[in-house]
Design a protein around this motif. Structure first.
Motif, PDB file in Angstrom:
ATOM      1  N   PHE A  13     -40.259  56.224  -2.523  1.00  0.00           N
ATOM      2  CA  PHE A  13     -39.733  56.654  -3.821  1.00  0.00           C
ATOM      3  C   PHE A  13     -41.122  56.775  -4.755  1.00  0.00           C
ATOM      4  CE2 PHE A  13     -40.320  52.275  -4.097  1.00  0.00           C
ATOM      5  CZ  PHE A  13     -39.472  51.750  -3.401  1.00  0.00           C
ATOM      6  N   LEU A  38     -37.906  53.277 -10.401  1.00  0.00           N
ATOM      7  CA  LEU A  38     -37.842  53.506  -8.982  1.00  0.00           C
ATOM      8  C   LEU A  38     -36.799  54.951  -8.922  1.00  0.00           C
ATOM      9  CD1 LEU A  38     -37.660  50.131  -7.341  1.00  0.00           C
ATOM     10  CD2 LEU A  38     -39.509  51.532  -7.652  1.00  0.00           C
ATOM     11  N   LYS A  87     -35.610  57.359  -6.169  1.00  0.00           N
ATOM     12  CA  LYS A  87     -35.952  57.496  -4.543  1.00  0.00           C
ATOM     13  C   LYS A  87     -35.107  58.983  -4.230  1.00  0.00           C
ATOM     14  CE  LYS A  87     -35.105  54.897  -0.345  1.00  0.00           C
ATOM     15  NZ  LYS A  87     -34.655  53.722   0.172  1.00  0.00           N
ATOM     16  N   THR A 145     -35.720  51.540   2.726  1.00  0.00           N
ATOM     17  CA  THR A 145     -36.692  50.694   2.032  1.00  0.00           C
ATOM     18  C   THR A 145     -36.767  49.482   3.255  1.00  0.00           C
ATOM     19  OG1 THR A 145     -36.337  51.133   0.034  1.00  0.00           O
ATOM     20  CG2 THR A 145     -37.649  49.491   0.290  1.00  0.00           C
ATOM     21  N   HIS A 199     -38.274  43.216   2.770  1.00  0.00           N
ATOM     22  CA  HIS A 199     -39.467  42.361   2.305  1.00  0.00           C
ATOM     23  C   HIS A 199     -38.936  41.230   1.459  1.00  0.00           C
ATOM     24  CE1 HIS A 199     -38.764  45.525  -0.647  1.00  0.00           C
ATOM     25  NE2 HIS A 199     -39.277  44.701  -1.457  1.00  0.00           N
ATOM     26  N   ASP A 234     -40.265  39.716  -2.157  1.00  0.00           N
ATOM     27  CA  ASP A 234     -41.184  40.078  -3.268  1.00  0.00           C
ATOM     28  C   ASP A 234     -42.035  39.086  -3.620  1.00  0.00           C
ATOM     29  OD1 ASP A 234     -39.609  42.363  -3.729  1.00  0.00           O
ATOM     30  OD2 ASP A 234     -38.367  41.337  -5.251  1.00  0.00           O
ATOM     31  N   THR A 288     -35.567  39.616 -10.080  1.00  0.00           N
ATOM     32  CA  THR A 288     -35.488  41.153 -10.397  1.00  0.00           C
ATOM     33  C   THR A 288     -34.155  41.739 -10.530  1.00  0.00           C
ATOM     34  OG1 THR A 288     -37.474  41.276  -8.789  1.00  0.00           O
ATOM     35  CG2 THR A 288     -36.266  43.162  -9.447  1.00  0.00           C
ATOM     36  N   TRP A 337     -32.132  45.075 -10.808  1.00  0.00           N
ATOM     37  CA  TRP A 337     -31.923  46.215 -10.303  1.00  0.00           C
ATOM     38  C   TRP A 337     -31.015  46.938 -10.663  1.00  0.00           C
ATOM     39  CZ3 TRP A 337     -29.303  49.413  -6.777  1.00  0.00           C
ATOM     40  CH2 TRP A 337     -30.033  50.069  -5.735  1.00  0.00           C
ATOM     41  N   MET A 340     -28.995  48.345  -2.655  1.00  0.00           N
ATOM     42  CA  MET A 340     -29.918  47.069  -2.070  1.00  0.00           C
ATOM     43  C   MET A 340     -29.212  46.589  -0.992  1.00  0.00           C
ATOM     44  SD  MET A 340     -33.031  46.862  -3.541  1.00  0.00           S
ATOM     45  CE  MET A 340     -33.346  45.197  -4.258  1.00  0.00           C
ATOM     46  N   HIS A 366     -31.953  39.775  -7.675  1.00  0.00           N
ATOM     47  CA  HIS A 366     -32.422  39.083  -6.530  1.00  0.00           C
ATOM     48  C   HIS A 366     -33.547  38.147  -6.783  1.00  0.00           C
ATOM     49  CE1 HIS A 366     -34.655  42.735  -5.964  1.00  0.00           C
ATOM     50  NE2 HIS A 366     -35.548  41.957  -5.510  1.00  0.00           N
ATOM     51  N   HIS A 386     -34.934  41.244   1.374  1.00  0.00           N
ATOM     52  CA  HIS A 386     -34.049  42.516   1.191  1.00  0.00           C
ATOM     53  C   HIS A 386     -34.756  44.043   1.593  1.00  0.00           C
ATOM     54  CE1 HIS A 386     -36.936  42.074  -2.285  1.00  0.00           C
ATOM     55  NE2 HIS A 386     -36.832  43.483  -2.531  1.00  0.00           N
ATOM     56  N   ALA A 409     -33.402  48.419   1.329  1.00  0.00           N
ATOM     57  CA  ALA A 409     -32.512  49.231   0.633  1.00  0.00           C
ATOM     58  C   ALA A 409     -32.165  50.663   1.522  1.00  0.00           C
ATOM     59  CB  ALA A 409     -32.741  49.793  -0.496  1.00  0.00           C
ATOM     60  N   ARG A 415     -31.978  59.009  -6.429  1.00  0.00           N
ATOM     61  CA  ARG A 415     -31.468  57.385  -6.909  1.00  0.00           C
ATOM     62  C   ARG A 415     -32.292  57.007  -7.859  1.00  0.00           C
ATOM     63  NH1 ARG A 415     -32.736  52.180  -3.339  1.00  0.00           N
ATOM     64  NH2 ARG A 415     -34.263  52.844  -4.725  1.00  0.00           N
ATOM     65  N   THR A 421     -35.951  48.488 -12.591  1.00  0.00           N
ATOM     66  CA  THR A 421     -36.034  47.064 -12.258  1.00  0.00           C
ATOM     67  C   THR A 421     -36.679  46.461 -13.264  1.00  0.00           C
ATOM     68  OG1 THR A 421     -37.884  47.322 -10.907  1.00  0.00           O
ATOM     69  CG2 THR A 421     -36.066  47.646  -9.768  1.00  0.00           C
TER      70      THR A 421
HETATM   71  O1  LIG Z   1     -35.017  50.229  -4.690  1.00  0.00           O
HETATM   72  C1  LIG Z   1     -35.504  50.070  -3.485  1.00  0.00           C
HETATM   73  O2  LIG Z   1     -35.386  50.866  -2.543  1.00  0.00           O
HETATM   74  C2  LIG Z   1     -36.246  48.700  -3.502  1.00  0.00           C
HETATM   75  C3  LIG Z   1     -36.425  48.091  -4.537  1.00  0.00           C
HETATM   76  C4  LIG Z   1     -37.031  46.681  -4.422  1.00  0.00           C
HETATM   77  O3  LIG Z   1     -37.390  46.274  -3.308  1.00  0.00           O
HETATM   78  C5  LIG Z   1     -37.208  45.798  -5.427  1.00  0.00           C
HETATM   79  O4  LIG Z   1     -36.911  46.051  -6.460  1.00  0.00           O
HETATM   80  O5  LIG Z   1     -37.646  44.430  -5.311  1.00  0.00           O
END
Ligand SMILES: O=C(O)CCC(=O)C(=O)O
Length: 240
Positions: A54, A97, A99, A106, A109, A111, A124, A126, A139, A175, A181, A183, A192, A196
């Motif tokens: 993205f 973000l 996408k 995504t 991972h 954060d 965070t 979103w 997500m 989150h 997480h 996505a 998209r 965030t």
């Molecule tokens: O929007 C996404 O695809 C991932 C966003 C993300 O990992 C985050 O905001 O921590």
């Protein structure tokens, strides 16, 4: 709110429906798009840059007054504080973000791997600026994974229930920094568009950077602050 805070403590994520009204989102979207368009081609200086997935613009609050008002929204920050169970939160940073259609999933991972903050009290938000149906890649959270220190342990252990659902513009997920997480891919023909905002508990201290990502984040998002000092540069205003 009690129920949301309990879910957040247990699962490490929560969906808050209608955190912003449809009218609010209709105001936010052109503001964020304008900022995004004005700087999207500039290098952002981060190394966790998922540029194949993205387009991302960080700290839009510094780029226009209207964007600052959105990111500094007290209601959003109050919910972040309530979920973390703290009296006050500061801004870590925000991100637009976007996408594009066809972008891949995504990857999973956590954060907190990227952040030099000596706390697990981070969250965070979103916030989609457009309805995000399943095919647009909402997500996906591994519920309960925020209690685990490292991905390796997670992989070795049994799986957590995985949770994902479509959102409407005006809904938001929150989150924790430790929640594993991902996505979905964007299989639709629409971009998209997401904002965030990352909050951390006021009073948090900066940790000794544990990796190169954290070292760069410290320079970029906490300029002038040293490990052991309180995380409160001019880039980290109290939002609630
Ligand atoms: O929007 C996404 O695809 C991932 C966003 C993300 O990992 C985050 O905001 O921590």
């Amino acid at each position: 709110m009690q129920d949301l805070a309990e879910s957040f403590a247990r699962d490490g994520h929560v969906l808050v429906r209608g955190i912003a009204s449809r009218d609010q989102i209709a105001e936010y979207r052109p503001v964020i798009r304008d900022v995004f368009e004005s700087v999207k081609d500039e290098k952002q200086g981060r190394i966790d840059d998922y540029s194949k997935l993205f387009m991302q613009v960080t700290n839009i609050w510094r780029l226009s007054d209207a964007a600052r008002q959105i990111v500094f929204n007290r209601h959003f920050a109050q919910i972040a504080a309530q979920l973390l169970g703290v009296k006050s939160v500061r801004l870590y940073h925000d991100q637009a973000l976007f996408k594009p259609p066809g972008a891949e999933r995504t990857p999973w991972h956590q954060d907190r791997y990227y952040w030099p903050l000596d706390t697990d009290r981070t969250v965070t938000m979103w916030l989609p600026l457009i309805d995000v149906a399943e095919e647009m890649g909402p997500m996906i959270f591994a519920s309960g994974s925020h209690h685990v220190e490292a991905l390796a342990k997670l992989i070795a252990d049994r799986g957590w229930p995985v949770h994902s659902e479509p959102l409407r513009a005006g809904d938001a997920t929150f989150h924790a920094g430790g929640t594993l997480h991902s996505a979905g891919a964007n299989r639709s023909n629409k971009v998209r568009e997401i904002l965030t905002v990352i909050y951390f508990a006021s009073g948090t201290r900066v940790a000794q950077p544990a990796n190169e990502n954290q070292r760069v984040d410290l320079e970029v998002f906490l300029p002038g602050v040293k490990p052991g000092e309180e995380a409160k540069s001019a880039m980290n205003p109290v939002l609630f």
